[in-house]
Design a protein around this motif. Structure first.
Motif, mmCIF file in Angstrom:
data_model
loop_
_atom_site.group_PDB
_atom_site.id
_atom_site.type_symbol
_atom_site.label_atom_id
_atom_site.label_comp_id
_atom_site.label_asym_id
_atom_site.label_seq_id
_atom_site.Cartn_x
_atom_site.Cartn_y
_atom_site.Cartn_z
ATOM 1 N N ASP A 118 47.439 75.865 40.843
ATOM 2 C CA ASP A 118 46.661 75.878 39.604
ATOM 3 C C ASP A 118 46.564 74.450 39.089
ATOM 4 O OD1 ASP A 118 46.295 78.594 39.663
ATOM 5 O OD2 ASP A 118 47.985 79.026 38.330
ATOM 6 N N CYS A 119 45.455 74.156 38.457
ATOM 7 C CA CYS A 119 45.231 72.827 37.900
ATOM 8 C C CYS A 119 46.077 72.679 36.633
ATOM 9 C CB CYS A 119 43.746 72.656 37.581
ATOM 10 S SG CYS A 119 43.252 70.977 37.279
ATOM 11 N N PRO A 120 47.078 71.760 36.632
ATOM 12 C CA PRO A 120 47.923 71.608 35.433
ATOM 13 C C PRO A 120 47.121 71.058 34.254
ATOM 14 C CG PRO A 120 48.489 69.955 37.091
ATOM 15 C CD PRO A 120 47.439 70.849 37.691
ATOM 16 N N ALA A 121 47.579 71.434 33.072
ATOM 17 C CA ALA A 121 46.867 71.065 31.847
ATOM 18 C C ALA A 121 46.793 69.568 31.625
ATOM 19 C CB ALA A 121 47.532 71.732 30.645
ATOM 20 N N ASP A 122 47.761 68.775 32.119
ATOM 21 C CA ASP A 122 47.747 67.335 31.842
ATOM 22 C C ASP A 122 46.800 66.554 32.748
ATOM 23 O OD1 ASP A 122 49.079 67.114 34.258
ATOM 24 O OD2 ASP A 122 50.856 66.149 33.424
ATOM 25 N N GLY A 123 46.239 67.173 33.765
ATOM 26 C CA GLY A 123 45.249 66.522 34.620
ATOM 27 C C GLY A 123 45.799 65.599 35.685
ATOM 28 N N THR A 124 47.119 65.472 35.798
ATOM 29 C CA THR A 124 47.719 64.542 36.754
ATOM 30 C C THR A 124 47.309 64.864 38.195
ATOM 31 O OG1 THR A 124 49.604 64.275 35.287
ATOM 32 C CG2 THR A 124 49.901 63.545 37.555
ATOM 33 N N GLU A 125 47.456 66.112 38.583
ATOM 34 C CA GLU A 125 47.114 66.514 39.956
ATOM 35 C C GLU A 125 45.608 66.421 40.196
ATOM 36 O OE1 GLU A 125 49.009 67.373 42.768
ATOM 37 O OE2 GLU A 125 50.457 66.347 41.490
ATOM 38 N N LEU A 126 44.825 66.749 39.185
ATOM 39 C CA LEU A 126 43.369 66.665 39.330
ATOM 40 C C LEU A 126 42.941 65.216 39.531
ATOM 41 C CD1 LEU A 126 40.695 68.149 39.390
ATOM 42 C CD2 LEU A 126 40.616 67.998 36.895
ATOM 43 N N ARG A 127 43.514 64.281 38.771
ATOM 44 C CA ARG A 127 43.210 62.856 38.958
ATOM 45 C C ARG A 127 43.576 62.414 40.364
ATOM 46 N NH1 ARG A 127 45.326 62.415 34.097
ATOM 47 N NH2 ARG A 127 43.931 61.915 32.405
ATOM 48 N N ARG A 128 44.740 62.870 40.837
ATOM 49 C CA ARG A 128 45.194 62.507 42.179
ATOM 50 C C ARG A 128 44.227 63.046 43.232
ATOM 51 N NH1 ARG A 128 48.841 63.968 46.269
ATOM 52 N NH2 ARG A 128 49.223 66.021 45.421
ATOM 53 N N ALA A 129 43.777 64.282 43.056
ATOM 54 C CA ALA A 129 42.829 64.874 43.999
ATOM 55 C C ALA A 129 41.471 64.171 43.928
ATOM 56 C CB ALA A 129 42.680 66.372 43.730
ATOM 57 N N PHE A 130 40.985 63.868 42.711
ATOM 58 C CA PHE A 130 39.730 63.119 42.568
ATOM 59 C C PHE A 130 39.838 61.769 43.270
ATOM 60 C CE2 PHE A 130 38.108 65.155 38.325
ATOM 61 C CZ PHE A 130 37.606 66.234 39.031
ATOM 62 N N GLY A 131 41.022 61.144 43.219
ATOM 63 C CA GLY A 131 41.245 59.845 43.846
ATOM 64 C C GLY A 131 41.119 59.862 45.354
#
Length: 172
Positions: free
Chosen positions: A5-18
């Protein structure tokens, strides 16, 4: 492959976008006789007819409100030797153009010297999208130096492209 699940703080999403490499652009204009600009790594070609491109701008940007109402904006694709210019144009405070060689167009747009490509644009539309605004830019004039390799942003770092030579099989 594991999905989380995409965590609320966006850390994993930023890493994946990167994980997705992108070019680095500069969006600039002359305002009150001085160059004003910012770096954007979310440039996307959109349409040939009409000629449109897009950038995404954080809603918290203090630079975009100054640029958005200018009659023309210069959009430059930064070249592989523009790492320092990209860092400078990304600053939150200080002179973003310190050490950046640039040129002003009669329209008021500003280009970074030595760019891979450059467009003289005007704002076509803005679309709210979460914590960013998608800005559609209409291209009014352009130039390109296809032999000048672009600067690439990947994994939160500036990088250069590497040429990959394919062996050709002459027997097919």
């Amino acid at each position: 492959m594991e999905l989380r699940d995409c965590p609320a703080d966006g850390t994993e999403l930023r890493r994946a976008f990167g994980c997705f490499p992108s070019g680095v652009t500069a969006v600039c204009a002359i305002i009150d006789g001085e160059p004003v600009g910012m770096a954007a790594s979310s440039f996307t070609p959109v349409s040939i007819d009409p000629p449109l491109a897009s950038i995404c701008v954080q809603n918290t940007s203090t630079t975009w409100p100054r640029l958005r109402n200018q009659p023309r904006l210069g959009l430059s694709v930064l070249a592989e030797d523009h790492t320092e210019a990209a860092i400078s144009l990304s600053r939150k405070v200080g002179d973003r153009f310190a050490g950046v060689s640039w040129a002003e167009l009669p329209s008021g747009g500003v280009f970074v010297d030595g760019a891979s490509a450059w467009w003289d644009c005007r704002v076509y539309a803005e679309v709210g999208a979460g914590d960013h605004t998608i800005v559609l830019l209409e291209i009014c004039a352009l130039g390109a130096a296809p032999s000048t390799p672009p600067l690439v942003f990947h994994g939160s770092r500036f990088r250069r492209l590497a040429m990959v030579m394919e062996e050709r099989n002459e027997d097919h």
